[in-house]
Design a protein around this motif. Structure first.
Motif, mmCIF file in Angstrom:
data_model
loop_
_atom_site.group_PDB
_atom_site.id
_atom_site.type_symbol
_atom_site.label_atom_id
_atom_site.label_comp_id
_atom_site.label_asym_id
_atom_site.label_seq_id
_atom_site.Cartn_x
_atom_site.Cartn_y
_atom_site.Cartn_z
ATOM 1 N N ILE A 43 2.323 6.516 -6.959
ATOM 2 C CA ILE A 43 1.273 7.357 -7.545
ATOM 3 C C ILE A 43 1.603 8.830 -7.311
ATOM 4 O O ILE A 43 1.508 9.667 -8.210
ATOM 5 N N GLU A 56 0.835 -1.205 0.000
ATOM 6 C CA GLU A 56 0.000 0.000 0.000
ATOM 7 C C GLU A 56 0.873 1.260 0.000
ATOM 8 O O GLU A 56 0.623 2.211 -0.750
ATOM 9 N N LEU A 109 -7.195 1.216 -1.910
ATOM 10 C CA LEU A 109 -6.907 2.123 -3.024
ATOM 11 C C LEU A 109 -8.143 2.319 -3.894
ATOM 12 O O LEU A 109 -8.251 3.307 -4.616
ATOM 13 N N LYS A 144 -3.192 11.373 -8.931
ATOM 14 C CA LYS A 144 -4.083 11.033 -7.827
ATOM 15 C C LYS A 144 -4.486 9.561 -8.009
ATOM 16 O O LYS A 144 -4.368 9.012 -9.098
ATOM 17 N N LYS A 145 -5.003 8.968 -6.929
ATOM 18 C CA LYS A 145 -5.443 7.572 -7.044
ATOM 19 C C LYS A 145 -6.460 7.407 -8.172
ATOM 20 O O LYS A 145 -6.463 6.403 -8.885
ATOM 21 N N SER A 146 -7.308 8.403 -8.325
ATOM 22 C CA SER A 146 -8.363 8.287 -9.329
ATOM 23 C C SER A 146 -7.824 8.374 -10.758
ATOM 24 O O SER A 146 -8.538 8.084 -11.714
ATOM 25 N N ILE A 169 -9.248 0.796 -6.630
ATOM 26 C CA ILE A 169 -8.909 0.846 -8.057
ATOM 27 C C ILE A 169 -9.167 -0.545 -8.646
ATOM 28 O O ILE A 169 -8.825 -1.543 -8.020
ATOM 29 N N GLU A 173 1.099 4.032 -2.972
ATOM 30 C CA GLU A 173 0.757 5.446 -2.763
ATOM 31 C C GLU A 173 1.921 6.364 -3.119
ATOM 32 O O GLU A 173 1.738 7.431 -3.709
#
Lengths: 361, 361
Positions: A69, A62, A101, A75-77, A103, A66
């Motif tokens: 990214i 994780e 996350l 961004k995560k999105s 995703i 992060e």
């Protein structure tokens, strides 16, 4: 249709995707090794603040995810897919570690070749026009792997010289689609990019191609000598890569396997030589490199996290700095399970090659 | 670049790949069920002539693979990649079962959603121009799964009503790239194909799109109620599919989940309804269907092989015959491991949706 397949088992990308961000996190032992300064983060608590080894490994994934990214400026999105896996049964570290996350996720398993497999699939997704940004990652943890595959540590079992030490760590990359084209290895061009932007694009580390490995079984049953189990698969995919791309070993700054260790290295060099290629001059193995001679790890490091952290910690930095221009990255996996071992099966190997290039060579 | 991503988490293929060949093989119990006549082969020996449950499951995969390749009119050397996985730790059935095919391999793990995951990745590989033919397959085996996840059968543990029975079987498809284009759902066209060939192309079963699932965890810890664990993930991906494609449930002949069983079905219909969609009219679950009421399987069938064999045995035949024109196929997985169960973790779910269409609708 634009065919991108070349030779028997390779892909040469027309629009090579690039590594937009990368992150590595390791445990204390890895931080104390010769490449300690290159890793982004060090987690000195073996349980990473969690209640189990497996949850600790998930936490490493994780955090690597992060950080990758964030370093990609995303961004995560912005991440359309995760392609991830680990050594544990049912990919426990990935499933539980990456859940938050939020995703869409493809779980993959290639034993310690997982970083190569996840990059290969993520690159095809990005280059095929299915996503702008894909996260590829993997991990391993010394204690979760020992618990999964070997003896309770408390038994104090002796480790033979061919044994390797599972790396505690996770490596993650964000792979993004590119607008520049590649007609021949070593040259990028673009019809519509201004020269300044084109130069910036060219100087990123691109995935120029992949050579996907087959499962190769020489019948070796010694789970304490995984280097020997994996070397035939590594040799097979490396030689096929040279044939498919029409390249010779001297055209690479480095040819880097995942975790063959000292025993596997010798076997690999012999296998490749017997097929007419000498890679001894520019060969490197992440497993041999990651720990120092004084760290008591027998034949070297291993685990998905070995090549995962060395790629994201060291190899990509050498490419980004221009020190190296072209690298063949070949994570290697031993397809071993608790059950297959107990049932007396052999340990087949698999390896996946990824062709990484920076700038115009 | 041709962008094929639509909505938040879907892909709509510009050149939808098609299913060139499919094969199913099942055990005796599945052959005795209501769909027995549809499956291609029945293996009545639970060990399939091998020495272990795991090797037996691998043998089922090998036979399904070879039959699918043969039914596609292909040779093994025509298949560029295998995308395969199973429920066992370190994908033991796939690793050992598919080794002799000598084809580059990507191992995948999505628990019982694996047929959806392998088809999604194989379709992107074929449509992205990376391969002409890709083999996607999966399997499960009642005995290897019980050994992996639950109790030694000899204990005679009672099975609660929410429990499911792991299907013994394997389903395999050859997914091939297509030269026809698709501009809007429901319509194929081609600029350069003669009308007869175009009609033949159009009448194949195409993968028009995919919606890739996220890991969804409602915190349920009951490994004997996997339907409840998976239903939220199925609901999430089905609703997202409708949104991304701008479609309504009535536009599908069938919406088919993998192995939710009777308990999971009710939860799914409620979840989807709460988000404004009613799929009760055309909903079907492979797990509920595959066994008869008299077969003593509690809530239904489960395992990767459940949706894998129902797809290749029954669903594709209904599409090929024209009985159905458009199906949303949604294999569902419970991300459970022996270790996560013993450590008291929850059972998160994941599901992957595949949009299958025949001909011009």
């Amino acid at each position: 249709m634009n065919k991108k397949q070349i030779g028997k088992q390779s892909v040469k990308f027309k629009h090579p995707p690039y590594i937009r961000g990368a992150a590595s996190i390791v445990g204390s032992k890895e931080a104390e090794g010769p490449y300690g300064e290159y890793f982004d983060e060090v987690e000195s608590d073996p349980t990473a603040g969690k209640d189990s080894w497996e949850a600790a490994e998930g936490k490493l994934q994780e955090r690597a995810a992060e950080l990758a990214i964030s370093k990609a400026g995303c961004k995560k999105s912005d991440i359309r897919y995760i392609v991830a896996g680990d050594l544990l049964g049912q990919l426990m570290a990935s499933s539980f570690g990456l859940m938050n996350l939020n995703i869409p996720m493809f779980g993959v398993y290639g034993a310690c070749s997982t970083m190569g497999e996840s990059i290969a699939i993520a690159s095809m997704i990005a280059e095929g026009g299915f996503a702008d940004n894909v996260l590829a990652l993997t991990s391993s943890h010394f204690a979760s792997a020992e618990k999964q595959f070997r003896f309770p540590n408390g038994y104090g079992t002796q480790r033979p010289k061919a044994a390797t030490w599972t790396v505690t760590g996770s490596g993650a990359v964000v792979i993004s689609s590119s607008c520049i084209t590649d007609s021949t290895p070593g040259s990028f061009s673009s019809d519509n990019l201004p020269s300044k932007e084109l130069l910036a694009e060219k100087n990123k580390v691109h995935i120029k191609g992949i050579t996907t490995g087959k499962i190769i079984d020489y019948g070796i049953k010694d789970s304490m000598n995984m280097g020997a189990c994996m070397a035939p698969a590594a040799g097979d995919v490396i030689v096929q890569h040279f044939i498919d791309f029409g390249m010779s070993p001297q055209q690479y700054d480095k040819i880097i396997t995942g975790d063959l260790g000292k025993v596997g290295k010798d076997i690999l060099l012999d296998i490749v030589k017997s097929k007419g290629y000498d890679i001894s001059e520019n060969y490197m193995d992440c497993g041999i490199e990651i720990y120092g001679e004084d760290q008591n790890v027998q034949a070297g490091g291993s685990g998905c996290g070995c090549s995962g952290t060395m790629l994201t910690g060291y190899i990509l930095k050498m490419l980004q700095s221009g020190e190296w221009k072209r690298v063949l990255f070949v994570p290697t996996g031993a397809l071993l399970s608790q059950v297959s071992f107990n049932e007396g099966d052999s340990v087949p190997g698999i390896a996946h090659a990824v062709l990484l290039e920076r700038g115009t060579i």
